[in-house]
Design an enzyme around this catalytic site. Structure first.
Site, PDB file in Angstrom:
ATOM      1  N   GLU A  51       0.811  -1.210   0.000  1.00  0.00           N
ATOM      2  CA  GLU A  51       0.000   0.000   0.000  1.00  0.00           C
ATOM      3  C   GLU A  51       0.847   1.264   0.000  1.00  0.00           C
ATOM      4  OE1 GLU A  51      -3.974  -1.303   2.392  1.00  0.00           O
ATOM      5  OE2 GLU A  51      -2.091  -1.379   3.457  1.00  0.00           O
TER       6      GLU A  51
ATOM      7  N   CYS B 297       3.301   8.532   1.259  1.00  0.00           N
ATOM      8  CA  CYS B 297       3.842   7.593   2.236  1.00  0.00           C
ATOM      9  C   CYS B 297       4.036   6.263   1.524  1.00  0.00           C
ATOM     10  CB  CYS B 297       2.848   7.475   3.395  1.00  0.00           C
ATOM     11  SG  CYS B 297       3.296   6.244   4.604  1.00  0.00           S
TER      12      CYS B 297
ATOM     13  N   CYS C 123       6.058  -7.061   7.476  1.00  0.00           N
ATOM     14  CA  CYS C 123       7.172  -6.540   8.285  1.00  0.00           C
ATOM     15  C   CYS C 123       7.581  -7.609   9.286  1.00  0.00           C
ATOM     16  CB  CYS C 123       6.717  -5.271   9.025  1.00  0.00           C
ATOM     17  SG  CYS C 123       8.041  -4.499   9.980  1.00  0.00           S
TER      18      CYS C 123
ATOM     19  N   CYS D 166       5.804  -5.119  15.936  1.00  0.00           N
ATOM     20  CA  CYS D 166       5.362  -4.192  16.985  1.00  0.00           C
ATOM     21  C   CYS D 166       3.901  -4.498  17.335  1.00  0.00           C
ATOM     22  CB  CYS D 166       5.500  -2.742  16.523  1.00  0.00           C
ATOM     23  SG  CYS D 166       7.164  -2.342  16.015  1.00  0.00           S
TER      24      CYS D 166
ATOM     25  N   CYS E  70       0.837  -2.392  15.808  1.00  0.00           N
ATOM     26  CA  CYS E  70       0.806  -2.114  14.364  1.00  0.00           C
ATOM     27  C   CYS E  70       0.198  -3.265  13.567  1.00  0.00           C
ATOM     28  CB  CYS E  70       2.237  -1.844  13.892  1.00  0.00           C
ATOM     29  SG  CYS E  70       2.392  -1.685  12.107  1.00  0.00           S
TER      30      CYS E  70
ATOM     31  N   GLY F 243       6.386  -1.958   6.416  1.00  0.00           N
ATOM     32  CA  GLY F 243       7.753  -2.461   6.448  1.00  0.00           C
ATOM     33  C   GLY F 243       8.736  -1.570   7.175  1.00  0.00           C
TER      34      GLY F 243
ATOM     35  N   SER G  21      11.408   6.654   8.537  1.00  0.00           N
ATOM     36  CA  SER G  21      11.088   6.278   9.920  1.00  0.00           C
ATOM     37  C   SER G  21      11.554   4.856  10.196  1.00  0.00           C
ATOM     38  CB  SER G  21       9.576   6.381  10.132  1.00  0.00           C
ATOM     39  OG  SER G  21       9.223   5.884  11.390  1.00  0.00           O
TER      40      SER G  21
ATOM     41  N   SER H  49      11.012   5.651  15.776  1.00  0.00           N
ATOM     42  CA  SER H  49       9.820   5.187  16.496  1.00  0.00           C
ATOM     43  C   SER H  49      10.256   4.803  17.907  1.00  0.00           C
ATOM     44  CB  SER H  49       9.230   3.974  15.783  1.00  0.00           C
ATOM     45  OG  SER H  49       8.636   4.364  14.579  1.00  0.00           O
ATOM     46  N   LEU H  50      10.182   5.744  18.810  1.00  0.00           N
ATOM     47  CA  LEU H  50      10.654   5.479  20.179  1.00  0.00           C
ATOM     48  C   LEU H  50       9.527   4.854  20.991  1.00  0.00           C
ATOM     49  CD1 LEU H  50      13.274   5.915  21.863  1.00  0.00           C
ATOM     50  CD2 LEU H  50      12.167   7.930  22.821  1.00  0.00           C
TER      51      LEU H  50
ATOM     52  N   CYS I  31      -1.463   5.828  10.224  1.00  0.00           N
ATOM     53  CA  CYS I  31      -0.261   5.117  10.678  1.00  0.00           C
ATOM     54  C   CYS I  31      -0.638   3.838  11.413  1.00  0.00           C
ATOM     55  CB  CYS I  31       0.536   5.964  11.667  1.00  0.00           C
ATOM     56  SG  CYS I  31       1.099   7.481  11.000  1.00  0.00           S
TER      57      CYS I  31
HETATM   58  N1  SAH Z   1       8.570   0.572  10.222  1.00  0.00           N
HETATM   59  C1  SAH Z   1       8.859   1.928  10.397  1.00  0.00           C
HETATM   60  C2  SAH Z   1       8.069   2.822   9.472  1.00  0.00           C
HETATM   61  C3  SAH Z   1       6.622   2.483   9.251  1.00  0.00           C
HETATM   62  S1  SAH Z   1       5.509   2.700  10.561  1.00  0.00           S
HETATM   63  C4  SAH Z   1       8.676   2.346  11.831  1.00  0.00           C
HETATM   64  O1  SAH Z   1       8.126   1.584  12.604  1.00  0.00           O
HETATM   65  O2  SAH Z   1       9.137   3.429  12.170  1.00  0.00           O
HETATM   66  C5  SAH Z   1       5.204   4.449  10.554  1.00  0.00           C
HETATM   67  C6  SAH Z   1       4.856   5.025  11.935  1.00  0.00           C
HETATM   68  O3  SAH Z   1       3.538   4.616  12.355  1.00  0.00           O
HETATM   69  C7  SAH Z   1       5.810   4.547  13.026  1.00  0.00           C
HETATM   70  O4  SAH Z   1       6.199   5.571  13.890  1.00  0.00           O
HETATM   71  C8  SAH Z   1       4.947   3.537  13.742  1.00  0.00           C
HETATM   72  O5  SAH Z   1       5.431   3.248  14.985  1.00  0.00           O
HETATM   73  C9  SAH Z   1       3.588   4.191  13.695  1.00  0.00           C
HETATM   74  N2  SAH Z   1       2.470   3.308  14.023  1.00  0.00           N
HETATM   75  C10 SAH Z   1       2.403   1.968  13.884  1.00  0.00           C
HETATM   76  N3  SAH Z   1       1.216   1.490  14.351  1.00  0.00           N
HETATM   77  C11 SAH Z   1       0.526   2.567  14.799  1.00  0.00           C
HETATM   78  C12 SAH Z   1      -0.777   2.744  15.384  1.00  0.00           C
HETATM   79  N4  SAH Z   1      -1.588   1.713  15.584  1.00  0.00           N
HETATM   80  N5  SAH Z   1      -1.157   3.991  15.715  1.00  0.00           N
HETATM   81  C13 SAH Z   1      -0.350   5.058  15.473  1.00  0.00           C
HETATM   82  N6  SAH Z   1       0.881   4.953  14.921  1.00  0.00           N
HETATM   83  C14 SAH Z   1       1.315   3.721  14.584  1.00  0.00           C
HETATM   84 FE1  SF4 Z   2       7.032  -2.840  11.260  1.00  0.00          FE
HETATM   85 FE2  SF4 Z   2       7.017  -0.212  11.727  1.00  0.00          FE
HETATM   86 FE3  SF4 Z   2       4.772  -1.685  12.018  1.00  0.00          FE
HETATM   87 FE4  SF4 Z   2       6.792  -1.949  13.763  1.00  0.00          FE
HETATM   88  S1  SF4 Z   2       5.530  -0.102  13.417  1.00  0.00           S
HETATM   89  S2  SF4 Z   2       5.615  -3.647  12.801  1.00  0.00           S
HETATM   90  S3  SF4 Z   2       8.555  -1.698  12.419  1.00  0.00           S
HETATM   91  S4  SF4 Z   2       5.862  -1.306  10.116  1.00  0.00           S
END
Ligand code: SAH
Ligand code: SF4
Length: 343
Positions: A92, A107, A114, A118, A121, A161, A191, A214-215, A333
């Site tokens: 996507e 984006c 991935c 996390c 996500c 990813g 990111s 992504s902290l 996101c």
């Molecule tokens: N994999 C990379 C980039 C893609 S995710 C990463 O994790 O940084 C893009 C952003 O969306 C990241 O900061 C991620 O942590 C955030 N994200 C993932 N799931 C989310 C959710 N359910 N609500 C809000 N942000 C989310």
């Molecule tokens: Fe992968 Fe980023 Fe989603 Fe974590 S937040 S599972 S690194 S896409």
């Protein structure tokens, strides 16, 4: 014979190809510009290319070898594309337009699925299928430009990813986006969930997009509950890498922090985060949790979000709240690939 995919060729390769079929070099320049700058949908659109040659191209070449499978438009104007690649797998990409700004941000995804897993996500939930090539990443932007007829001005590597888990292709994609699509590196953001060795490598790259981390937690204990990567690359070592990145590049980093109601949005967490970020040159981007099919987590209340922001701001850092875009079409996101069949 398999058709030649022209967007896969660099200008030099396109010149070689065009000359090899007995045409003049300037034709290559024309075609290159139709593809990368003028959003040609097909060869017939290339009006300054003579008709017989357009017919030859139609028979023997393709502009792209992937396609838009579905397009969903959100009530806020965000467009989510599902793009199908040659092997049938899909990824996507999301186009975002912000009111009162002429920026058009894309984006892009860098992997199908991935590996990072996390907990908050949706992307990781379907597991990992494969990396996307540089060409497949850049195609997302080309397809969207062709579809809308608009010029993308900003690119964020924040789709499906983990970009630093597909770093070689990302580096090539950045180069192509910069060179062929003429998008400045200052308008690109990458990111990452925090793959430390690759962050160190990025610090030495010539073309460096803005680095976003992504902290999502102020300490090891909370981070390991939500991000499996914390077991391998923990938050203290991540901080050292970020400090090193600051020192080497002089660039400001963006710290992304998802606020999850009751988990990491407390006053204590905000104060701990201020302390953690004290020595880093960074901006903070707060992301209210977007719901996925996971009901373990909830959004922060408006009051907690405001208070969290207030505490961080009092430390002197710039704090923004990320606008939720396209949530009605699962384009926000963390929602990508939550509800599509990736197989
Ligand atoms: N994999 C990379 C980039 C893609 S995710 C990463 O994790 O940084 C893009 C952003 O969306 C990241 O900061 C991620 O942590 C955030 N994200 C993932 N799931 C989310 C959710 N359910 N609500 C809000 N942000 C989310
Ligand atoms: Fe992968 Fe980023 Fe989603 Fe974590 S937040 S599972 S690194 S896409």
């Amino acid at each position: 014979m398999e058709k030649v995919v022209l967007s896969k060729l660099s200008l030099e390769e396109l010149i070689d190809y065009i000359e090899s079929i007995g045409e003049k070099k300037f034709r290559a320049q024309q075609i290159f510009s139709w593809i990368w700058a003028k959003n040609a949908k097909n060869f017939n659109n290339m009006t300054d290319v003579k008709k017989e040659f357009r017919e030859f191209l139609e028979k023997n070449c393709l502009i792209l070898d992937c396609k838009i499978k579905t397009r969903q438009i959100s009530i806020d104007g965000t467009i989510k594309y599902l793009i199908e690649y040659k092997d049938g797998l899909c990824a996507e990409a999301v186009l975002m337009r912000f009111d009162n700004r002429s920026n058009l941000s894309m984006c892009v995804s860098c992997q199908v699925g991935c590996k990072m897993g996390c907990k908050f996500c949706a992307t990781g939930k379907n597991g990992f299928k494969r990396n996307l090539s540089a060409y497949e990443i850049v195609s997302q932007i080309l397809l969207c430009q062709i579809d809308t007829g608009l010029k993308i001005t900003n690119v964020v590597f924040m789709g499906q990813g983990e970009p630093l888990d597909n770093f070689d292709n990302i580096k090539k994609a950045i180069y192509l986006i910069n060179k062929n699509l003429q998008i400045s590196i200052r308008r690109m953001t990458l990111s990452t969930s925090g793959i430390i060795p690759k962050i160190n490598e990025l610090a030495d790259c010539e073309l460096k997009p803005t680095l976003a981390i992504s902290l999502h937690a102020p300490n090891h204990k909370i981070r390991e509950q939500i991000m499996p990567i914390e077991k391998k690359f923990d938050i203290e070592n991540l901080k050292k890498a970020l400090k090193n990145y600051n020192d080497k590049t002089k660039d400001r980093i963006t710290i992304e922090y998802i606020l999850i109601g009751g988990l990491n949005d407390t006053k204590a967490c905000a104060l701990e985060l201020v302390e953690f970020l004290k020595d880093l040159k960074c901006n903070i981007n707060l992301i209210p949790y977007n719901s996925t099919d996971n009901d373990t987590y909830k959004k922060p209340t408006k009051k907690d979000l405001r208070f969290f922001k207030y505490i961080l701001e009092s430390s002197g850092k710039k704090v923004t709240i990320r606008l939720e875009r396209g949530a009605d079409i699962d384009a926000a996101c963390g929602q990508l690939a939550g509800k599509v069949d990736l197989s």
